[in-house]
Design a protein around this motif. Structure first.
Motif, mmCIF file in Angstrom:
data_model
loop_
_atom_site.group_PDB
_atom_site.id
_atom_site.type_symbol
_atom_site.label_atom_id
_atom_site.label_comp_id
_atom_site.label_asym_id
_atom_site.label_seq_id
_atom_site.Cartn_x
_atom_site.Cartn_y
_atom_site.Cartn_z
ATOM 1 N N ASN A 59 0.819 -0.887 -0.195
ATOM 2 C CA ASN A 59 -0.006 -0.117 0.021
ATOM 3 C C ASN A 59 0.812 1.074 0.168
ATOM 4 O O ASN A 59 0.271 2.466 0.807
ATOM 5 N N GLY A 60 2.043 1.242 0.002
ATOM 6 C CA GLY A 60 2.519 2.516 -1.214
ATOM 7 C C GLY A 60 4.022 3.074 0.711
ATOM 8 O O GLY A 60 3.916 3.845 0.592
ATOM 9 N N GLU A 61 3.768 1.950 1.251
ATOM 10 C CA GLU A 61 4.146 2.664 3.013
ATOM 11 C C GLU A 61 5.841 1.907 2.765
ATOM 12 O O GLU A 61 6.226 2.231 3.828
ATOM 13 N N GLY A 62 6.423 1.368 1.546
ATOM 14 C CA GLY A 62 7.734 0.920 2.168
ATOM 15 C C GLY A 62 8.878 1.798 2.006
ATOM 16 O O GLY A 62 8.768 2.857 2.026
ATOM 17 N N PRO A 63 10.256 2.130 2.321
ATOM 18 C CA PRO A 63 11.423 2.889 2.578
ATOM 19 C C PRO A 63 11.783 3.992 0.500
ATOM 20 O O PRO A 63 12.096 4.670 1.220
ATOM 21 N N ASP A 233 -0.327 10.834 -9.328
ATOM 22 C CA ASP A 233 -0.023 11.488 -8.045
ATOM 23 C C ASP A 233 -0.824 11.243 -6.911
ATOM 24 O O ASP A 233 -2.269 10.600 -7.654
ATOM 25 N N GLY A 234 -0.788 11.193 -5.765
ATOM 26 C CA GLY A 234 -1.517 10.087 -4.706
ATOM 27 C C GLY A 234 -3.038 10.816 -4.126
ATOM 28 O O GLY A 234 -2.907 10.039 -4.290
ATOM 29 N N VAL A 235 -2.844 12.220 -4.589
ATOM 30 C CA VAL A 235 -4.071 12.949 -4.089
ATOM 31 C C VAL A 235 -5.068 12.148 -5.226
ATOM 32 O O VAL A 235 -6.192 12.102 -4.785
ATOM 33 N N LEU A 236 -5.153 12.637 -6.534
ATOM 34 C CA LEU A 236 -5.927 12.505 -6.966
ATOM 35 C C LEU A 236 -6.164 10.460 -7.192
ATOM 36 O O LEU A 236 -7.331 11.083 -7.750
ATOM 37 N N LYS A 237 -5.384 9.771 -7.571
ATOM 38 C CA LYS A 237 -5.508 9.071 -7.139
ATOM 39 C C LYS A 237 -6.905 8.718 -5.953
ATOM 40 O O LYS A 237 -7.594 8.518 -6.716
ATOM 41 N N ALA A 247 -0.445 2.258 -3.457
ATOM 42 C CA ALA A 247 1.005 2.287 -4.541
ATOM 43 C C ALA A 247 0.912 2.697 -5.669
ATOM 44 O O ALA A 247 -0.004 2.894 -6.101
ATOM 45 N N ALA A 248 2.144 2.819 -6.351
ATOM 46 C CA ALA A 248 2.221 3.238 -7.209
ATOM 47 C C ALA A 248 1.522 4.632 -7.390
ATOM 48 O O ALA A 248 1.602 5.539 -7.990
ATOM 49 N N THR A 249 2.348 5.323 -5.857
ATOM 50 C CA THR A 249 1.703 6.793 -6.711
ATOM 51 C C THR A 249 2.563 8.233 -5.096
ATOM 52 O O THR A 249 2.959 7.695 -4.655
#
Length: 261
Positions: A59-63, A233-237, A247-249
């Motif tokens: 979920n896009g939380e990795g280092p 972009d994470g916000v727009l996703k 993920a992928a943002t």
């Protein structure tokens, strides 16, 4: 005469005994013949997939995501957007991953950690230079994103074909979208993520800064409004696909040069 003979005999016995003792089983060999021990243990290396799993997590939380998010870039300058302790912890994690990664991933991983290292160094010595070259750092990030994108497992699933109103409503909110654009026109993070995974090097821009891989065999652009393969972009996703995960943002992904302004 007996006394004269006894001394050499005793001397001979003493010398013979010493030689026998030196040849006894279990005696330590001379230092020159000892087998040299390895100077260090061989480090067991992770595979590319294992390394990327550590970098991406879920979920896009990795280092890898955190490192990209926390480096603030603008107007030719850069800085770390977290605390010194965050920099220390994150840097140690990335260095630890680098120590077990495939050899050809070590250099970009060490470069990924450079903003965290520089932050810690400046905290310990305020006169220390900010030793981060943003172009070199971005190149390392692009390489890691390109290699790790195929191993991403945290993307949220979504219906294969969304309700038509979803695509229509989104398109109406962003005039000029969707449209097909070249990856060369995109933010370097998105371009790297899609590198080597596209049929013809093009993507569908769904909204400014949010993209899906384009398939020439699927010309209906409204069918690309699904979250499972989107990057940008994470916000727009989260606006377009609520609850779809991160993920992928990344933060601050703007429209590419081929998109409406």
């Amino acid at each position: 005469m007996r006394n004269a003979v006894a001394v050499p005999a005793l001397t001979l016995l003493f010398l013979t005994g010493c030689g026998a003792a030196a040849a006894e089983p279990g005696a330590l060999p001379a230092s020159g013949s000892a087998t040299a021990a390895p100077s260090a243990e061989t480090v067991s290396r992770d595979s590319e997939e294992q390394t990327c799993a550590k970098l991406l997590e879920t979920n896009g939380e990795g280092p890898l995501y955190q490192s990209i998010y926390l480096l603030q870039v603008g107007d030719g300058t850069s800085g770390f957007g977290g605390s010194v302790e965050t920099a220390r912890t994150l840097g140690q994690e990335v260095h630890g991953i680098a120590g077990r990664a495939p050899h050809d991933m070590e250099a970009p991983l060490e470069e990924l950690a450079s903003p965290m290292d520089a932050t810690v160094q400046r905290a310990e010595n305020p006169d220390a230079a900010w030793s981060v070259t943003i172009e070199t750092w971005q190149s390392a990030v692009a390489e890691l994103l390109t290699r790790c994108a195929p191993h991403e497992t945290g993307a949220a699933a979504s219906p294969a074909v969304p309700a038509p109103v979803t695509a229509d409503t989104t398109s109406a909110a962003y005039p000029g979208y969707p449209l097909i654009v070249d990856t060369a026109s995109l933010d370097y993070r998105v371009a790297a993520w899609f590198s080597g995974r596209l049929i013809d090097g093009r993507v569908v821009a769904l909204v400014p800064g949010l993209y899906a891989p384009y398939d020439p065999n699927v010309p209906d652009l409204s069918s690309y409004y699904t979250a499972d393969r989107v990057a940008g972009d994470g916000v727009l996703k989260h606006i377009v696909f609520p609850g779809s995960g991160s993920a992928a943002t990344w933060s601050g992904v703007g429209p590419g040069s081929q998109e409406p302004r």
